[in-house]
Design a protein around this motif. Structure first.
Motif, PDB file in Angstrom:
ATOM      1  N   ALA A  10       0.377   2.800  -4.335  1.00  0.00           N
ATOM      2  CA  ALA A  10       1.424   1.848  -3.642  1.00  0.00           C
ATOM      3  C   ALA A  10       0.502   1.367  -2.514  1.00  0.00           C
ATOM      4  CB  ALA A  10       2.392   2.552  -3.129  1.00  0.00           C
ATOM      5  N   ASP A  11       1.001   0.193  -1.952  1.00  0.00           N
ATOM      6  CA  ASP A  11       0.613  -0.348  -0.631  1.00  0.00           C
ATOM      7  C   ASP A  11       0.519   1.002   0.444  1.00  0.00           C
ATOM      8  OD1 ASP A  11       0.231  -2.417  -2.227  1.00  0.00           O
ATOM      9  OD2 ASP A  11       1.529  -3.764  -0.758  1.00  0.00           O
ATOM     10  N   ILE A  12      -0.326   0.918   1.049  1.00  0.00           N
ATOM     11  CA  ILE A  12      -0.660   2.072   2.130  1.00  0.00           C
ATOM     12  C   ILE A  12      -1.152   1.740   3.410  1.00  0.00           C
ATOM     13  CG2 ILE A  12      -1.635   4.494   2.979  1.00  0.00           C
ATOM     14  CD1 ILE A  12      -1.947   5.096   0.011  1.00  0.00           C
ATOM     15  N   GLU A  13      -0.540   1.707   4.555  1.00  0.00           N
ATOM     16  CA  GLU A  13      -0.790   1.193   5.776  1.00  0.00           C
ATOM     17  C   GLU A  13      -1.589   2.037   6.608  1.00  0.00           C
ATOM     18  OE1 GLU A  13       1.077  -0.934   9.665  1.00  0.00           O
ATOM     19  OE2 GLU A  13       1.683  -1.547   8.176  1.00  0.00           O
ATOM     20  N   VAL A  14      -2.806   1.697   6.939  1.00  0.00           N
ATOM     21  CA  VAL A  14      -3.518   2.624   7.879  1.00  0.00           C
ATOM     22  C   VAL A  14      -4.266   1.769   8.960  1.00  0.00           C
ATOM     23  CG1 VAL A  14      -5.691   4.068   7.967  1.00  0.00           C
ATOM     24  CG2 VAL A  14      -4.380   4.046   5.801  1.00  0.00           C
ATOM     25  N   ARG A  15      -3.761   2.183  10.253  1.00  0.00           N
ATOM     26  CA  ARG A  15      -4.184   1.632  11.651  1.00  0.00           C
ATOM     27  C   ARG A  15      -4.045   0.032  11.370  1.00  0.00           C
ATOM     28  NH1 ARG A  15      -8.227   4.427  14.938  1.00  0.00           N
ATOM     29  NH2 ARG A  15      -7.977   6.678  14.197  1.00  0.00           N
ATOM     30  N   GLY A  16      -2.855  -0.486  10.900  1.00  0.00           N
ATOM     31  CA  GLY A  16      -2.425  -1.700  10.912  1.00  0.00           C
ATOM     32  C   GLY A  16      -2.849  -2.475   9.654  1.00  0.00           C
ATOM     33  N   VAL A  17      -3.913  -1.764   8.996  1.00  0.00           N
ATOM     34  CA  VAL A  17      -4.431  -2.529   7.840  1.00  0.00           C
ATOM     35  C   VAL A  17      -3.736  -2.174   6.456  1.00  0.00           C
ATOM     36  CG1 VAL A  17      -6.684  -2.680   6.301  1.00  0.00           C
ATOM     37  CG2 VAL A  17      -6.537  -2.707   8.985  1.00  0.00           C
ATOM     38  N   THR A  18      -3.370  -2.951   5.695  1.00  0.00           N
ATOM     39  CA  THR A  18      -2.725  -2.791   4.269  1.00  0.00           C
ATOM     40  C   THR A  18      -3.687  -2.436   3.379  1.00  0.00           C
ATOM     41  OG1 THR A  18      -0.744  -3.740   4.782  1.00  0.00           O
ATOM     42  CG2 THR A  18      -0.890  -3.305   2.795  1.00  0.00           C
ATOM     43  N   ILE A  19      -3.806  -1.120   2.676  1.00  0.00           N
ATOM     44  CA  ILE A  19      -4.806  -1.025   1.463  1.00  0.00           C
ATOM     45  C   ILE A  19      -3.608  -1.190   0.276  1.00  0.00           C
ATOM     46  CG2 ILE A  19      -6.032   0.654   0.302  1.00  0.00           C
ATOM     47  CD1 ILE A  19      -6.355   2.164   3.043  1.00  0.00           C
ATOM     48  N   PRO A  20      -4.000  -2.259  -0.535  1.00  0.00           N
ATOM     49  CA  PRO A  20      -3.201  -2.589  -1.470  1.00  0.00           C
ATOM     50  C   PRO A  20      -3.064  -1.573  -2.841  1.00  0.00           C
ATOM     51  CG  PRO A  20      -4.644  -4.314  -1.032  1.00  0.00           C
ATOM     52  CD  PRO A  20      -5.156  -3.184  -0.343  1.00  0.00           C
ATOM     53  N   LYS A  21      -1.881  -1.667  -3.404  1.00  0.00           N
ATOM     54  CA  LYS A  21      -1.749  -0.598  -4.572  1.00  0.00           C
ATOM     55  C   LYS A  21      -2.787  -0.859  -5.527  1.00  0.00           C
ATOM     56  CE  LYS A  21       1.443   0.000  -8.467  1.00  0.00           C
ATOM     57  NZ  LYS A  21       2.581  -0.195  -8.895  1.00  0.00           N
ATOM     58  N   GLY A  22      -3.408   0.200  -6.083  1.00  0.00           N
ATOM     59  CA  GLY A  22      -4.476   0.021  -6.983  1.00  0.00           C
ATOM     60  C   GLY A  22      -6.064  -0.047  -6.608  1.00  0.00           C
TER      61      GLY A  22
ATOM     62  N   VAL B 177      -1.550   8.754  -2.839  1.00  0.00           N
ATOM     63  CA  VAL B 177      -3.085   8.668  -2.991  1.00  0.00           C
ATOM     64  C   VAL B 177      -3.201   9.694  -4.206  1.00  0.00           C
ATOM     65  CG1 VAL B 177      -5.384   9.366  -2.348  1.00  0.00           C
ATOM     66  CG2 VAL B 177      -3.785   8.292  -0.921  1.00  0.00           C
ATOM     67  N   SER B 178      -3.962   8.883  -5.671  1.00  0.00           N
ATOM     68  CA  SER B 178      -3.833   9.580  -6.742  1.00  0.00           C
ATOM     69  C   SER B 178      -5.390  10.100  -6.605  1.00  0.00           C
ATOM     70  CB  SER B 178      -3.758   8.672  -7.955  1.00  0.00           C
ATOM     71  OG  SER B 178      -3.822   9.098  -9.225  1.00  0.00           O
TER      72      SER B 178
ATOM     73  N   ASP C 293     -16.066  -1.786   1.692  1.00  0.00           N
ATOM     74  CA  ASP C 293     -17.286  -2.344   1.249  1.00  0.00           C
ATOM     75  C   ASP C 293     -17.090  -3.644   0.485  1.00  0.00           C
ATOM     76  OD1 ASP C 293     -19.852  -1.490   1.318  1.00  0.00           O
ATOM     77  OD2 ASP C 293     -19.817  -1.351  -0.740  1.00  0.00           O
ATOM     78  N   PRO C 294     -17.661  -4.799   0.591  1.00  0.00           N
ATOM     79  CA  PRO C 294     -17.491  -6.129   0.124  1.00  0.00           C
ATOM     80  C   PRO C 294     -17.155  -5.820  -1.352  1.00  0.00           C
ATOM     81  CG  PRO C 294     -19.454  -6.071   1.549  1.00  0.00           C
ATOM     82  CD  PRO C 294     -18.954  -4.846   1.656  1.00  0.00           C
ATOM     83  N   GLY C 295     -15.927  -6.220  -1.770  1.00  0.00           N
ATOM     84  CA  GLY C 295     -15.476  -6.156  -3.093  1.00  0.00           C
ATOM     85  C   GLY C 295     -15.406  -4.815  -3.601  1.00  0.00           C
ATOM     86  N   GLY C 296     -15.559  -3.701  -2.865  1.00  0.00           N
ATOM     87  CA  GLY C 296     -15.624  -2.266  -3.286  1.00  0.00           C
ATOM     88  C   GLY C 296     -14.464  -1.623  -2.583  1.00  0.00           C
ATOM     89  N   PRO C 297     -14.863  -0.182  -2.426  1.00  0.00           N
ATOM     90  CA  PRO C 297     -13.585   0.566  -1.916  1.00  0.00           C
ATOM     91  C   PRO C 297     -13.208   0.373  -0.531  1.00  0.00           C
ATOM     92  CG  PRO C 297     -15.825   1.894  -2.325  1.00  0.00           C
ATOM     93  CD  PRO C 297     -16.001   0.472  -2.677  1.00  0.00           C
TER      94      PRO C 297
END
Length: 413
Positions: A305-317, A55-56, A33-37
Motif C-alpha cells: 500500500a502507499d506508505i508515508e515516511v518523513r512526509g514522502v509517500t512511497i507508492p504501493k508496489g 511491507v512484504s 535511486d533513479p528509477g529504482g528502489p
C-alpha cells in the motif's frame, strides 16, 4: 546527494568502509535511486517499517525492475524449492516459522541452544588447535567458516561421517552469494545448481530416515510433525527450511565472528579486557551487531500500500531497501555512533533485524560469536593483522572479509 549513492554503496571498491557513504545517505532519509528502489537509512524509520504489515517480504509481490541494482532478485536457496519462510508473508510465514521454532527454541525447546554450549566450545577449541602455523594463518578458513557450518550439521542431525560433504555444499552455496566477477557466470550457475540438487537429494533421504527412525535431533523433530495438518511441513517445505538454516544461519555467523575479531584487533584494549573477562563477550557481541552488522541491508522488499515516511509517500508496489547498518549508526538514535564501545548502555541495534522477520537463529549466532571471540582472545598470544583492511567479499548485503590473515606469537593451551 549524488544520484549514484546506492551504487557507490554496492561498489566493491567501497566495501572496506561503507560507513561514510551511510552518513551521506542519511542526509536524505527517504532516497530513491533513479528509477529504482526507495532506500531508508534512519534508525526509527527502519524499525517502524520492519514492523509494518504493509511491507512484504514475498518476492512474488515484487515488481521486476531493470533498474534494481541487484538485478532481478536476491539469491534464492533453490528455484526448485518453494520459498523459505524468510521470503514469505503471513500467514504462510507464521505457520512455517512456528513449526521450525518448536524444536529450536522457546517455548517448546527453551534450552536447546544453551545445551549446545559445551559441544560448541569443544568445536572452537579443536579448530584453534588445528592452526599449524601461528605465524601466518587465515582466521576465516581456520575458524570463522568451519565453525558455524559444523554447528548447523550437529543441530540438524547430519551424521558425523557426512559432515565433510555438507562442508563442500556449503562452500559452493557460499560462493554463489559472493561471486568472483572474473568467473564465467554460466559455469558458476551450473555448479551452484548441481550443489543445490545434491544437497536437496541428501536432505530428502535424511528426512525420510528420520521419519522412520527419529533420534532426537532437530531434523527428526521437524520430520515427525504431529501437530495437526496445519502444523506439519510438507517434504518440500522441510527441504526449503533445512537449506535456509544451512545457508542463512551459516553465512551471517561467519561474518559476525570475522568482523568481530577484526574490530577487536583494531581496538586492542577491548581484546585485552575480553582475555581477562570472558563475560565481556555478551555485551561486546551486541555492540558488534550494531557497529559491524553481518547483514548490512535488507533489499528488495515491496510495499502493499502507499506508505508515508518523513512526509514522502512511497507508492504501493515500490521496491524498498532498508539499510540496517546506516540505522545502527544513526546519531539521532545513538550517542557517538561511530565509536565502538562494548560498555554502551543502550544497544537496541538492528543487527539481527526486528519484527516478524527478526533473525530466527539469533540465540545460536550470539552464542557462537561469544564463544569463538572469547576463546580466540584467550588462546592467541599477541595476535596481529597481516593486512588492514583485509580483502572483502563481493556481497554488499552479507558484508565481511573474504580472508582475515593473522599472525601471533603462539597458541595457549
Amino acid at each position: 546527494m549524488s544520484e549514484t549513492i546506492l551504487r557507490r554503496i554496492l561498489d566493491h571498491a567501497n566495501r572496506a568502509d561503507p560507513y561514510p557513504l551511510y552518513d551521506e545517505l542519511r542526509k536524505t532519509p527517504v532516497y530513491q535511486d533513479p528509477g529504482g528502489p526507495f532506500v531508508i537509512s534512519g534508525y526509527h524509520d527502519i524499525l517502524s517499517l520492519l514492523h509494518d504489515p504493509r511491507v512484504s517480504s514475498d518476492a512474488r509481490n515484487l515488481a521486476r525492475n531493470t533498474n534494481d541494482p541487484l538485478g532481478d532478485s536476491e539469491d534464492e536457496t533453490s528455484s526448485a524449492l518453494p520459498p523459505a519462510f524468510l521470503r514469505l508473508d503471513p500467514p504462510e510465514h507464521d505457520r512455517l516459522r512456528r513449526i521450525t521454532n518448536r524444536p529450536f527454541g522457546p517455548p517448546h525447546s527453551p534450552r536447546r541452544v544453551e545445551e549446545l554450549r559445551g559441544e560448541l566450545q569443544g568445536i572452537v577449541q579443536e579448530l584453534i588447535d588445528s592452526i599449524e602455523d601461528p605465524g601466518s594463518f587465515d582466521l576465516v578458513e581456520q575458524v570463522s567458516y568451519p565453525f558455524p557450518v559444523t554447528v548447523i550439521c550437529r543441530l540438524l542431525g547430519v551424521p558425523r561421517e557426512d559432515e565433510s560433504r555438507f562442508h563442500v555444499w556449503a562452500d559452493t552455496l557460499a560462493a554463489s552469494l559472493d561471486p568472483d566477477p572474473d568467473a564465467d557466470p554460466g559455469e558458476r550457475l551450473k555448479v551452484t545448481q548441481d550443489a543445490r540438487m545434491e544437497l536437496g537429494m541428501y536432505l530428502a533421504g535424511l528426512i525420510e530416515e528420520r521419519r522412520r527412525n527419529p533420534v532426537g535431533d532437530m531434523l527428526s523433530d521437524l520430520a515427525a510433525g504431529g501437530h495437526g495438518q496445519d502444523e506439519t511441513m510438507t517434504t518440500m517445505e522441510l527441504l526449503s527450511t533445512s537449506a535456509l538454516l544451512l545457508v542463512a544461519g551459516h553465512e551471517t555467523t561467519v561474518n559476525l565472528i570475522t568482523n568481530g575479531m577484526l574490530t577487536l584487533l583494531r581496538h586492542p584494549q577491548y581484546l585485552a579486557e575480553l582475555r581477562e573477562d570472558p563475560a565481556l563477550a555478551v555485551p561486546l557481541v551486541e555492540e558488534l551487531l550494531r557497529y559491524e552488522p553481518p547483514v548490512q541491508l535488507v533489499p528488495q522488499r515491496s510495499t502493499l500500500a502507499d506508505i508515508e515516511v518523513r512526509g514522502v509517500t512511497i507508492p504501493k508496489g515500490s521496491s524498498l531497501w532498508l539499510v540496517l547498518a546506516a540505522g545502527n549508526r544513526d546519531p539521532e538514535r545513538f550517542e557517538n555512533p561511530n565509536t565502538f564501545d562494548p560498555y554502551r548502555k543502550d544497544i537496541q541495534h538492528l543487527g539481527l533485524g526486528s519484527g516478524i522477520h527478526s533473525c530466527f537463529g539469533a540465540p545460536l549466532a550470539r552464542l557462537e560469536a561469544q564463544l569463538a571471540l572469547s576463546e580466540l582472545a584467550r588462546r592467541l598470544e599477541k595476535p596481529r593483522l597481516r593486512e588492514d583492511p583485509p580483502p572483502y567479499r563481493q556481497n554488499a548485503v552479507l558484508r565481511g572479509p573474504r580472508h582475515l590473515h593473522l599472525s601471533c606469537d603462539g597458541i595457549r593451551p
